[in-house]
Design an enzyme around this catalytic site. Structure first.
Site, short mmCIF file in Angstrom:
data_model
loop_
_atom_site.label_atom_id
_atom_site.label_comp_id
_atom_site.label_asym_id
_atom_site.label_seq_id
_atom_site.Cartn_x
_atom_site.Cartn_y
_atom_site.Cartn_z
N HIS A 118 -7.92 9.80 -1.76
CA HIS A 118 -6.62 9.58 -0.19
C HIS A 118 -8.06 10.59 1.19
O HIS A 118 -7.65 10.23 2.10
CB HIS A 118 -5.88 10.77 -0.36
CG HIS A 118 -4.67 9.98 0.85
ND1 HIS A 118 -3.58 10.20 0.42
CD2 HIS A 118 -4.54 9.28 1.91
CE1 HIS A 118 -2.44 9.08 0.96
NE2 HIS A 118 -3.81 9.03 2.03
N ASP A 156 1.48 -1.35 -0.18
CA ASP A 156 0.03 0.42 -0.61
C ASP A 156 0.76 1.06 -0.20
O ASP A 156 1.43 1.70 1.19
CB ASP A 156 -1.08 -0.14 1.46
CG ASP A 156 -1.85 1.48 1.46
OD1 ASP A 156 -2.79 1.05 0.62
OD2 ASP A 156 -0.91 2.23 1.95
N LYS A 174 -3.12 5.93 -3.85
CA LYS A 174 -3.87 6.78 -3.90
C LYS A 174 -3.98 7.92 -4.56
O LYS A 174 -2.66 8.52 -4.26
CB LYS A 174 -4.16 6.99 -2.14
CG LYS A 174 -4.22 5.51 -1.26
CD LYS A 174 -4.11 6.07 0.02
CE LYS A 174 -3.68 4.89 0.85
NZ LYS A 174 -1.95 4.40 1.28
N TYR A 231 3.17 9.78 -0.47
CA TYR A 231 3.90 9.56 0.37
C TYR A 231 5.26 9.55 -0.45
O TYR A 231 6.47 9.53 -0.08
CB TYR A 231 3.89 8.10 -0.16
CG TYR A 231 2.76 7.80 0.83
CD1 TYR A 231 2.08 8.54 2.02
CD2 TYR A 231 1.94 6.97 0.88
CE1 TYR A 231 0.82 8.11 2.67
CE2 TYR A 231 0.90 5.41 2.08
CZ TYR A 231 0.12 6.81 2.92
OH TYR A 231 -0.89 6.02 3.28
#
Length: 285
Positions: A116, A46, A76, A51
């Protein structure tokens, strides 16, 4: 190889119930961490655009000797910023963001694509985003689509406007904050529950004396007990670590069962307090 069970989603596809998360992992660290996770037996990875480690994650996937069809990859959409997400411009932005994620991951499809955050203070722009998610699911480039941090009000609006129900909702969830009402809503509407920060954040949850007693009883770590609780509760969990020994340890949750006494002890540590932001108020631009 691990013996992690899978959960069947509302579109008939399945997802491993225990996956590997890379939140707050630097891109260069992500390659080594994901490679270790895959080698240890994780088959679900994931990540997310925000990120900034999709490229590092993709490198580990490409270098793995595990077949792509045996891996479950989630990313996401970061639906924030100064540009409005409504209308045709918003839909084009979703498509562009998805393509950028695929390019960074080095993949031609993902197994799961999530919105998200709902950002309700900006109205119902997520409904516009969802129209693109419908298209991505229909053409197979996103095998499944879902949401993250949504509440019942946003989920109701999606259900009212679309025949495509999110396969899951990824939310903060752990024994301190077990989300009983939201999990009940998910169960009623065929939406799987996935936990981010399933072990909490920091050491507070893992230092709970009640959990330490359960761990001692089973000859396990507190983290293993908490992850076992997620599995027995029907929750999908994505713990994160960059330490190889902990990556392997977190996957080793088979071979013991929490009984009623254990579950009562775990329930006793509930505080009802979030560690992360309230999704109904969160608006990071």
């Amino acid at each position: 190889m691990s013996t992690i069970p899978s959960i069947t989603l509302n579109n008939g596809r399945s997802i491993p119930q225990l996956g590997f998360g890379v939140w707050q992992v630097e891109d260069d660290q992500a390659t080594a961490a994901v490679a270790t996770a895959i080698e240890a037996g994780y088959r679900s990875i994931d990540t997310a655009a925000i990120y900034e480690n999709e490229a590092g994650t993709g490198k580990a996937i490409a270098a793995s000797d595990v077949a792509r069809e045996d891996l479950y990859v989630t990313t996401k959409l970061w639906n924030s910023g100064t540009v409005d997400w409504s209308g045709e411009q918003g839909r084009e932005r979703v498509e562009r963001a998805f393509e950028e994620s695929l390019t960074k991951l080095g993949l031609d499809h993902v197994d799961l694509y999530l919105i998200h955050w709902p950002r309700p203070m900006h109205g119902d722009s997520f409904l516009n985003i969802w129209t693109v998610f419908e298209k991505l699911a229909a053409d197979g480039r996103a095998r499944s689509v879902g949401v993250s941090n949504f509440g019942p009000e946003q989920l109701d609006k999606l259900r009212e406007r679309s025949a495509l129900v999110p396969v899951l909702n990824q939310v903060e969830l752990h024994p301190h904050f077990p989300q009983h009402e939201l999990r009940a809503y998910h169960a009623e509407h065929g939406i799987a529950t996935e936990a981010w920060s399933p072990l909490g954040q920091g050491k507070a949850l893992l230092a709970e004396p009640a959990l330490a007693k359960v761990a001692e009883k089973h000859g396990r770590t507190v983290a293993q007990v908490v992850l076992r609780w997620h599995l027995q509760s029907g929750i999908i969990a994505i713990p994160k670590s960059v330490t190889p020994s902990r990556i392997r340890e977190n996957l080793d949750v088979a071979g013991f069962e929490l009984d009623a006494e254990d579950l009562a002890a775990i329930a006793s540590v509930e505080t009802g307090e979030r560690l992360g932001p309230d999704p109904q108020q969160f608006d990071w631009n």
